[in-house]
Design a protein around this motif. Structure first.
Motif, PDB file in Angstrom:
ATOM      1  N   GLY A 209      44.092   7.966  68.326  1.00  0.00           N
ATOM      2  CA  GLY A 209      45.506   7.973  68.692  1.00  0.00           C
ATOM      3  C   GLY A 209      45.837   6.966  69.773  1.00  0.00           C
ATOM      4  N   ASP A 210      46.991   7.177  70.416  1.00  0.00           N
ATOM      5  CA  ASP A 210      47.537   6.210  71.369  1.00  0.00           C
ATOM      6  C   ASP A 210      47.682   6.849  72.749  1.00  0.00           C
ATOM      7  OD1 ASP A 210      47.941   4.317  69.252  1.00  0.00           O
ATOM      8  OD2 ASP A 210      49.751   5.423  68.690  1.00  0.00           O
ATOM      9  N   ALA A 211      47.332   6.093  73.769  1.00  0.00           N
ATOM     10  CA  ALA A 211      47.489   6.576  75.144  1.00  0.00           C
ATOM     11  C   ALA A 211      48.964   6.645  75.519  1.00  0.00           C
ATOM     12  CB  ALA A 211      46.750   5.654  76.104  1.00  0.00           C
ATOM     13  N   VAL A 212      49.314   7.637  76.331  1.00  0.00           N
ATOM     14  CA  VAL A 212      50.649   7.715  76.920  1.00  0.00           C
ATOM     15  C   VAL A 212      50.486   7.978  78.415  1.00  0.00           C
ATOM     16  CG1 VAL A 212      51.840   8.507  74.832  1.00  0.00           C
ATOM     17  CG2 VAL A 212      50.858  10.198  76.406  1.00  0.00           C
ATOM     18  N   GLU A 213      51.489   7.570  79.186  1.00  0.00           N
ATOM     19  CA  GLU A 213      51.443   7.708  80.628  1.00  0.00           C
ATOM     20  C   GLU A 213      51.636   9.167  81.047  1.00  0.00           C
ATOM     21  OE1 GLU A 213      53.612   5.646  84.541  1.00  0.00           O
ATOM     22  OE2 GLU A 213      54.501   5.449  82.535  1.00  0.00           O
ATOM     23  N   VAL A 214      50.915   9.571  82.090  1.00  0.00           N
ATOM     24  CA  VAL A 214      51.125  10.871  82.721  1.00  0.00           C
ATOM     25  C   VAL A 214      51.801  10.605  84.065  1.00  0.00           C
ATOM     26  CG1 VAL A 214      50.069  12.982  83.593  1.00  0.00           C
ATOM     27  CG2 VAL A 214      49.079  11.834  81.600  1.00  0.00           C
ATOM     28  N   LEU A 215      53.038  11.061  84.215  1.00  0.00           N
ATOM     29  CA  LEU A 215      53.828  10.767  85.413  1.00  0.00           C
ATOM     30  C   LEU A 215      53.408  11.656  86.585  1.00  0.00           C
ATOM     31  CD1 LEU A 215      57.341  10.363  83.731  1.00  0.00           C
ATOM     32  CD2 LEU A 215      55.616   8.596  84.195  1.00  0.00           C
ATOM     33  N   ASP A 216      53.903  11.316  87.771  1.00  0.00           N
ATOM     34  CA  ASP A 216      53.491  12.014  88.991  1.00  0.00           C
ATOM     35  C   ASP A 216      53.846  13.496  88.989  1.00  0.00           C
ATOM     36  OD1 ASP A 216      52.414   9.692  89.988  1.00  0.00           O
ATOM     37  OD2 ASP A 216      54.159   9.178  91.223  1.00  0.00           O
ATOM     38  N   ASP A 217      54.948  13.847  88.316  1.00  0.00           N
ATOM     39  CA  ASP A 217      55.361  15.255  88.305  1.00  0.00           C
ATOM     40  C   ASP A 217      54.849  15.986  87.055  1.00  0.00           C
ATOM     41  OD1 ASP A 217      56.979  13.911  86.495  1.00  0.00           O
ATOM     42  OD2 ASP A 217      58.798  15.033  87.013  1.00  0.00           O
ATOM     43  N   GLU A 218      53.846  15.418  86.397  1.00  0.00           N
ATOM     44  CA  GLU A 218      53.297  16.000  85.167  1.00  0.00           C
ATOM     45  C   GLU A 218      51.801  16.261  85.312  1.00  0.00           C
ATOM     46  OE1 GLU A 218      56.163  13.773  81.878  1.00  0.00           O
ATOM     47  OE2 GLU A 218      54.268  12.831  82.469  1.00  0.00           O
ATOM     48  N   LEU A 219      51.300  17.128  84.441  1.00  0.00           N
ATOM     49  CA  LEU A 219      49.867  17.351  84.297  1.00  0.00           C
ATOM     50  C   LEU A 219      49.482  17.104  82.845  1.00  0.00           C
ATOM     51  CD1 LEU A 219      49.293  20.644  86.340  1.00  0.00           C
ATOM     52  CD2 LEU A 219      48.509  18.349  86.955  1.00  0.00           C
ATOM     53  N   PRO A 220      48.270  16.587  82.608  1.00  0.00           N
ATOM     54  CA  PRO A 220      47.805  16.488  81.219  1.00  0.00           C
ATOM     55  C   PRO A 220      47.426  17.875  80.707  1.00  0.00           C
ATOM     56  CG  PRO A 220      46.081  15.771  82.716  1.00  0.00           C
ATOM     57  CD  PRO A 220      47.287  16.061  83.562  1.00  0.00           C
ATOM     58  N   VAL A 221      47.948  18.218  79.531  1.00  0.00           N
ATOM     59  CA  VAL A 221      47.660  19.514  78.922  1.00  0.00           C
ATOM     60  C   VAL A 221      46.897  19.248  77.624  1.00  0.00           C
ATOM     61  CG1 VAL A 221      48.633  21.667  78.034  1.00  0.00           C
ATOM     62  CG2 VAL A 221      49.737  20.498  79.959  1.00  0.00           C
ATOM     63  N   PHE A 222      45.779  19.949  77.458  1.00  0.00           N
ATOM     64  CA  PHE A 222      44.855  19.662  76.360  1.00  0.00           C
ATOM     65  C   PHE A 222      44.794  20.843  75.392  1.00  0.00           C
ATOM     66  CE2 PHE A 222      43.453  17.408  80.153  1.00  0.00           C
ATOM     67  CZ  PHE A 222      43.282  16.101  79.682  1.00  0.00           C
ATOM     68  N   TRP A 223      45.023  20.532  74.123  1.00  0.00           N
ATOM     69  CA  TRP A 223      44.910  21.522  73.051  1.00  0.00           C
ATOM     70  C   TRP A 223      43.707  21.201  72.172  1.00  0.00           C
ATOM     71  CZ3 TRP A 223      49.726  20.329  75.007  1.00  0.00           C
ATOM     72  CH2 TRP A 223      50.622  21.386  75.231  1.00  0.00           C
ATOM     73  N   ALA A 224      43.048  22.229  71.650  1.00  0.00           N
ATOM     74  CA  ALA A 224      41.994  22.011  70.655  1.00  0.00           C
ATOM     75  C   ALA A 224      42.573  21.224  69.491  1.00  0.00           C
ATOM     76  CB  ALA A 224      41.445  23.356  70.175  1.00  0.00           C
ATOM     77  N   CYS A 225      41.752  20.378  68.887  1.00  0.00           N
ATOM     78  CA  CYS A 225      42.259  19.429  67.879  1.00  0.00           C
ATOM     79  C   CYS A 225      41.436  19.504  66.604  1.00  0.00           C
ATOM     80  CB  CYS A 225      42.214  18.014  68.462  1.00  0.00           C
ATOM     81  SG  CYS A 225      42.787  16.733  67.330  1.00  0.00           S
ATOM     82  N   GLY A 226      42.132  19.393  65.470  1.00  0.00           N
ATOM     83  CA  GLY A 226      41.495  19.421  64.155  1.00  0.00           C
ATOM     84  C   GLY A 226      40.740  18.164  63.799  1.00  0.00           C
ATOM     85  N   VAL A 227      40.669  17.180  64.714  1.00  0.00           N
ATOM     86  CA  VAL A 227      39.788  16.030  64.512  1.00  0.00           C
ATOM     87  C   VAL A 227      38.349  16.410  64.871  1.00  0.00           C
ATOM     88  CG1 VAL A 227      39.318  13.635  65.268  1.00  0.00           C
ATOM     89  CG2 VAL A 227      41.644  14.349  64.798  1.00  0.00           C
ATOM     90  N   THR A 228      38.172  17.590  65.468  1.00  0.00           N
ATOM     91  CA  THR A 228      36.836  18.062  65.824  1.00  0.00           C
ATOM     92  C   THR A 228      35.837  17.933  64.669  1.00  0.00           C
ATOM     93  OG1 THR A 228      37.691  19.554  67.531  1.00  0.00           O
ATOM     94  CG2 THR A 228      35.517  20.067  66.617  1.00  0.00           C
ATOM     95  N   PRO A 229      36.179  18.317  63.414  1.00  0.00           N
ATOM     96  CA  PRO A 229      35.200  18.170  62.327  1.00  0.00           C
ATOM     97  C   PRO A 229      34.725  16.733  62.119  1.00  0.00           C
ATOM     98  CG  PRO A 229      36.923  19.677  61.661  1.00  0.00           C
ATOM     99  CD  PRO A 229      37.360  19.075  62.970  1.00  0.00           C
ATOM    100  N   GLN A 230      35.576  15.738  62.400  1.00  0.00           N
ATOM    101  CA  GLN A 230      35.147  14.348  62.251  1.00  0.00           C
ATOM    102  C   GLN A 230      34.054  14.026  63.269  1.00  0.00           C
ATOM    103  OE1 GLN A 230      38.210  11.380  61.827  1.00  0.00           O
ATOM    104  NE2 GLN A 230      39.667  12.849  60.979  1.00  0.00           N
TER     105      GLN A 230
END
Length: 257
Positions: A209-230
């Motif tokens: 995928g593509d990187a996106v900016e995380v702004l100062d008032d934001e946190l990165p939130v991570f979800w499990a992903c269906g690319v895991t089988p790859q």
């Protein structure tokens, strides 16, 4: 490539079948369940089914097709060989080709697993007042390999892949609550905040995928992903399998709610 997000699931699949749509499916067919795909020879199907059952967070099953079958119940007029925007062919854990149609590789012994995708709950996040930067910028969501281990099953073993969306700190509780209503498509996040804690060295360099900016008032939130089988297929060096290209899903007729 179309940017008409009002397309129905059936119309989007038809565009894929004609080779007229090749982009990520995030933001399309709002309210519909989207599915990752993993197709393996019959001899590995039980082990992969067991892997999914042991790891429901990254691999929530939507449907398992019979060997050789290519028309899923979740979209009866669909053909899993042609109705996704892109596919990957793996041999012995190595990516060999990325193609728009897998009919030439199809065999009667292939078993297809359709796995829930977090794209499915994105419309609910947006409706809840949580903007998603990758959709605003018409990019693919950022996906990362992690150090979070999956429970092994037979030949299949490896770590989880996650998708990341920046969320404003004040909205995180709501994002967790909204996505948690959709356990069939990964559900609530698996991690919030420090990417180094789950083995991600650099948010600006996603593996998929593509990187996106995380702004100062934001946190990165991570979800499990269906690319895991790859990633698991890569680490396990399965002799042959076919997957969706990251971000390019089967858009089903099933509705999220």
């Amino acid at each position: 490539m179309t940017t008409d997000h009002s397309l129905s699931a059936k119309d989007l699949r038809a565009l894929c079948r004609r080779g007229a749509f090749s982009g990520p499916t995030s933001g399309f067919a709002k309210g519909h369940v989207q599915a990752n795909m993993m197709t393996v020879p019959r001899e590995y199907a039980f082990d992969f089914l067991l892997f999914c059952q042991r790891n429901p967070k990254p691999c929530p099953l939507v449907e398992v097709l019979e060997p050789g079958q290519f028309a899923p119940r979740c979209a009866p007029d669909a053909d899993v060989r042609s109705d996704l925007p892109g596919y990957r062919i793996f041999e012995n854990g190595e990516l060999k080709q990325e193609v728009a149609d897998i009919s030439a590789w199809w065999r009667d012994d292939l078993v297809t697993f359709l796995i829930g995708c977090s794209y499915s709950f994105e419309s609910a996040l947006i409706a809840g007042g949580i903007p998603l930067r990758h959709i605003q910028q018409q990019r693919n969501v950022a996906m990362y390999k992690t150090s979070i281990p999956c429970l092994p099953a037979g030949r299949f073993r490896g770590n989880m892949v996650v998708s990341m969306r920046p969320v404003k700190s004040r909205d995180i509780a709501r994002a967790v609550e909204i996505s948690g209503r959709f356990p069939q498509v990964h559900g609530a996040p698996v991690h919030i905040g420090n990417p180094h804690a789950i083995g991600i060295a650099d948010l600006s360099r996603p593996e998929f995928g593509d990187a996106v900016e995380v702004l100062d008032d934001e946190l990165p939130v991570f979800w499990a992903c269906g690319v895991t089988p790859q990633y698991v297929a890569e680490l396990s060096r399965i002799p042959f399998c076919i997957t969706h290209s990251p971000g390019k899903m089967l858009v089903t007729d099933f509705m999220n709610e």
